[in-house]
Design a protein around this motif. Structure first.
Motif, mmCIF file in Angstrom:
data_model
loop_
_atom_site.group_PDB
_atom_site.id
_atom_site.type_symbol
_atom_site.label_atom_id
_atom_site.label_comp_id
_atom_site.label_asym_id
_atom_site.label_seq_id
_atom_site.Cartn_x
_atom_site.Cartn_y
_atom_site.Cartn_z
ATOM 1 N N LEU A 94 5.010 1.027 -2.512
ATOM 2 C CA LEU A 94 4.714 -0.263 -1.887
ATOM 3 C C LEU A 94 4.936 -0.160 -0.399
ATOM 4 O O LEU A 94 5.664 0.703 0.090
ATOM 5 C CB LEU A 94 5.553 -1.390 -2.497
ATOM 6 N N VAL A 95 4.272 -1.069 0.329
ATOM 7 C CA VAL A 95 4.426 -1.114 1.777
ATOM 8 C C VAL A 95 4.073 -2.515 2.259
ATOM 9 O O VAL A 95 3.239 -3.197 1.662
ATOM 10 C CB VAL A 95 3.517 -0.064 2.466
ATOM 11 N N ALA A 96 4.760 -2.962 3.325
ATOM 12 C CA ALA A 96 4.399 -4.221 3.974
ATOM 13 C C ALA A 96 3.128 -3.986 4.780
ATOM 14 O O ALA A 96 2.982 -2.974 5.461
ATOM 15 C CB ALA A 96 5.527 -4.700 4.879
ATOM 16 N N GLU A 97 2.194 -4.943 4.713
ATOM 17 C CA GLU A 97 0.880 -4.715 5.307
ATOM 18 C C GLU A 97 0.891 -4.691 6.838
ATOM 19 O O GLU A 97 0.072 -4.001 7.461
ATOM 20 C CB GLU A 97 -0.106 -5.789 4.836
ATOM 21 N N GLY A 98 1.796 -5.445 7.470
ATOM 22 C CA GLY A 98 1.781 -5.549 8.919
ATOM 23 C C GLY A 98 0.766 -6.578 9.386
ATOM 24 O O GLY A 98 -0.109 -7.015 8.636
ATOM 25 N N GLN A 99 0.888 -6.983 10.656
ATOM 26 C CA GLN A 99 0.008 -8.020 11.195
ATOM 27 C C GLN A 99 -1.238 -7.456 11.882
ATOM 28 O O GLN A 99 -2.186 -8.187 12.153
ATOM 29 C CB GLN A 99 0.768 -8.902 12.200
ATOM 30 N N SER A 100 -1.255 -6.164 12.177
ATOM 31 C CA SER A 100 -2.409 -5.561 12.831
ATOM 32 C C SER A 100 -2.403 -4.064 12.568
ATOM 33 O O SER A 100 -1.416 -3.508 12.071
ATOM 34 C CB SER A 100 -2.380 -5.833 14.341
ATOM 35 N N GLY A 101 -3.505 -3.403 12.923
ATOM 36 C CA GLY A 101 -3.578 -1.966 12.735
ATOM 37 C C GLY A 101 -3.495 -1.583 11.264
ATOM 38 O O GLY A 101 -3.970 -2.312 10.396
ATOM 39 N N THR A 102 -2.870 -0.447 10.986
ATOM 40 C CA THR A 102 -2.732 0.021 9.608
ATOM 41 C C THR A 102 -1.294 0.429 9.321
ATOM 42 O O THR A 102 -0.559 0.824 10.213
ATOM 43 C CB THR A 102 -3.648 1.230 9.324
ATOM 44 N N SER A 103 -0.911 0.313 8.061
ATOM 45 C CA SER A 103 0.373 0.798 7.572
ATOM 46 C C SER A 103 0.110 1.886 6.532
ATOM 47 O O SER A 103 -0.978 1.953 5.953
ATOM 48 C CB SER A 103 1.186 -0.340 6.946
ATOM 49 N N GLU A 104 1.114 2.726 6.286
ATOM 50 C CA GLU A 104 0.929 3.850 5.373
ATOM 51 C C GLU A 104 1.579 3.570 4.022
ATOM 52 O O GLU A 104 2.787 3.356 3.931
ATOM 53 C CB GLU A 104 1.515 5.127 5.975
ATOM 54 N N LEU A 105 0.750 3.566 2.991
ATOM 55 C CA LEU A 105 1.209 3.449 1.613
ATOM 56 C C LEU A 105 1.279 4.873 1.064
ATOM 57 O O LEU A 105 0.249 5.518 0.859
ATOM 58 C CB LEU A 105 0.234 2.596 0.807
ATOM 59 N N VAL A 106 2.493 5.378 0.851
ATOM 60 C CA VAL A 106 2.688 6.794 0.536
ATOM 61 C C VAL A 106 3.038 6.967 -0.941
ATOM 62 O O VAL A 106 4.041 6.420 -1.424
ATOM 63 C CB VAL A 106 3.792 7.410 1.419
ATOM 64 N N PHE A 107 2.219 7.737 -1.643
ATOM 65 C CA PHE A 107 2.462 8.064 -3.049
ATOM 66 C C PHE A 107 3.059 9.467 -3.138
ATOM 67 O O PHE A 107 2.602 10.393 -2.454
ATOM 68 C CB PHE A 107 1.163 8.039 -3.849
ATOM 69 N N THR A 108 4.065 9.633 -3.992
ATOM 70 C CA THR A 108 4.671 10.949 -4.230
ATOM 71 C C THR A 108 4.133 11.528 -5.532
ATOM 72 O O THR A 108 4.202 10.884 -6.585
ATOM 73 C CB THR A 108 6.203 10.853 -4.290
ATOM 74 N N ILE A 109 3.598 12.746 -5.452
ATOM 75 C CA ILE A 109 3.055 13.452 -6.606
ATOM 76 C C ILE A 109 4.002 14.617 -6.916
ATOM 77 O O ILE A 109 4.372 15.375 -6.017
ATOM 78 C CB ILE A 109 1.637 13.994 -6.330
ATOM 79 N N SER A 110 4.383 14.767 -8.183
ATOM 80 C CA SER A 110 5.399 15.769 -8.537
ATOM 81 C C SER A 110 4.918 16.689 -9.646
ATOM 82 O O SER A 110 4.164 16.281 -10.539
ATOM 83 C CB SER A 110 6.689 15.069 -8.990
ATOM 84 N N LEU A 111 5.392 17.957 -9.568
ATOM 85 C CA LEU A 111 5.241 18.915 -10.654
ATOM 86 C C LEU A 111 6.568 19.000 -11.401
ATOM 87 O O LEU A 111 7.630 19.014 -10.776
ATOM 88 C CB LEU A 111 4.887 20.300 -10.121
ATOM 89 N N SER A 112 6.508 19.103 -12.712
ATOM 90 C CA SER A 112 7.731 19.117 -13.518
ATOM 91 C C SER A 112 8.547 20.387 -13.313
ATOM 92 O O SER A 112 9.767 20.370 -13.494
ATOM 93 C CB SER A 112 7.383 18.958 -14.998
ATOM 94 N N ASN A 113 7.907 21.496 -12.944
ATOM 95 C CA ASN A 113 8.623 22.744 -12.707
ATOM 96 C C ASN A 113 7.796 23.625 -11.784
ATOM 97 O O ASN A 113 6.562 23.541 -11.749
ATOM 98 C CB ASN A 113 8.913 23.483 -14.010
ATOM 99 N N PRO A 114 8.474 24.481 -10.991
ATOM 100 C CA PRO A 114 7.740 25.364 -10.073
ATOM 101 C C PRO A 114 7.038 26.476 -10.835
ATOM 102 O O PRO A 114 7.512 26.932 -11.871
ATOM 103 C CB PRO A 114 8.840 25.904 -9.164
ATOM 104 N N VAL A 115 5.898 26.910 -10.309
ATOM 105 C CA VAL A 115 5.157 28.018 -10.908
ATOM 106 C C VAL A 115 4.738 28.982 -9.800
ATOM 107 O O VAL A 115 4.751 28.645 -8.610
ATOM 108 C CB VAL A 115 3.910 27.528 -11.675
#
Length: 245
Positions: A94-115
């Motif tokens: 989630l992210v607050a939209e802000g009153q102007s310009g753009t805001s960054e909505l950042v999603f985290t993608i994960s792997l269950s184990n390293p390969v």
């Protein structure tokens, strides 16, 4: 560090080198510590391992090794490496939209184990109550995990505005994973409306002097959308608002 042995895996002699375990071919199962003993016919052939569900071979990647068997001679050192097939998941954001310009909505993608190999997955945004082009900038592409990486991020740009409205939502969807499976294919992104709402709570007694100075003082409830109000004293020039009694 020594690797942990894997018990219960099938190892067989692939006499005709077709990649299939057939009824006339020798087969043994690994012990709890991962060791095995396999009796095969003399001559050159391949021995193969059948990975357990959710695993893949890494050493060698083919899951097979060439041997030359000699009658009455024991050979050793034909080891196999394996790793669990990683699962890809996405966390909500989630992210607050802000009153102007753009805001960054950042999603985290994960792997269950390293390969030891690269892993890729495709992604794309989809409208919810939030609409691409109005509330956010649509995005899509392919995300790549380098060998041994387990965390990556994807950023969706959110458009700021000064309109008071409900929170809105979008989804980031994952598809077509290579060398991994997808355990959670959709993340919800919430755009939090943070525009100010000003409601008049009470008026201070205004005097002729106040009006002559061109000011009126209000006791007002100033609140962020979707949050509890705080009360502030707001001084406004006369003529910039209408007052209805």
């Amino acid at each position: 560090d020594p690797e942990t042995g894997l018990g219960g895996w099938a190892v067989y002699g692939d006499a005709n080198d077709n990649g299939l375990r057939e009824s006339d071919e020798s087969v043994e199962w690994t012990a709890v510590d991962g060791t095995y003993s396999l009796f095969v016919q003399p001559g050159g052939q391949k021995i193969r391992v059948i990975p357990a569900t959710g695993w893949t071979t890494t050493s060698p990647l083919s899951g097979s090794r060439n041997i030359t068997a000699i009658r009455g001679v024991t050979v050793s050192g034909f080891n196999f490496g394996a790793t669990q097939i990683p699962e890809i998941s996405i966390a909500d954001s989630l992210v607050a939209e802000g009153q102007s310009g753009t805001s960054e909505l950042v999603f985290t993608i994960s792997l269950s184990n390293p390969v030891a190999t690269s892993v890729t997955v495709d992604f794309a945004t989809a409208d919810g109550t939030g609409v691409a082009g109005t509330d956010f900038v649509s995005t899509s592409g392919t995300l790549t995990f380098a060998p041994r990486e387990t965390t990556k991020t994807i950023t969706v740009l959110v458009n700021g505005n000064v309109s008071v409205q409900d929170n809105r939502a979008l989804t980031l969807e994952l598809t077509t994973a290579v060398d991994a499976t997808i355990s959670d294919a959709s993340g919800t992104g919430t755009i939090v409306d943070d525009d100010l709402v000003i409601t008049v709570n009470s008026l201070r007694d205004a005097t002729t002097a106040d009006l002559n100075q061109g000011e009126m003082t209000l006791r007002a409830a100033v609140e962020l959308a979707n949050s509890l109000p705080t009360y502030e004293t707001v001084v406004l020039p006369v003529g910039q608002f209408n007052l209805t009694v």
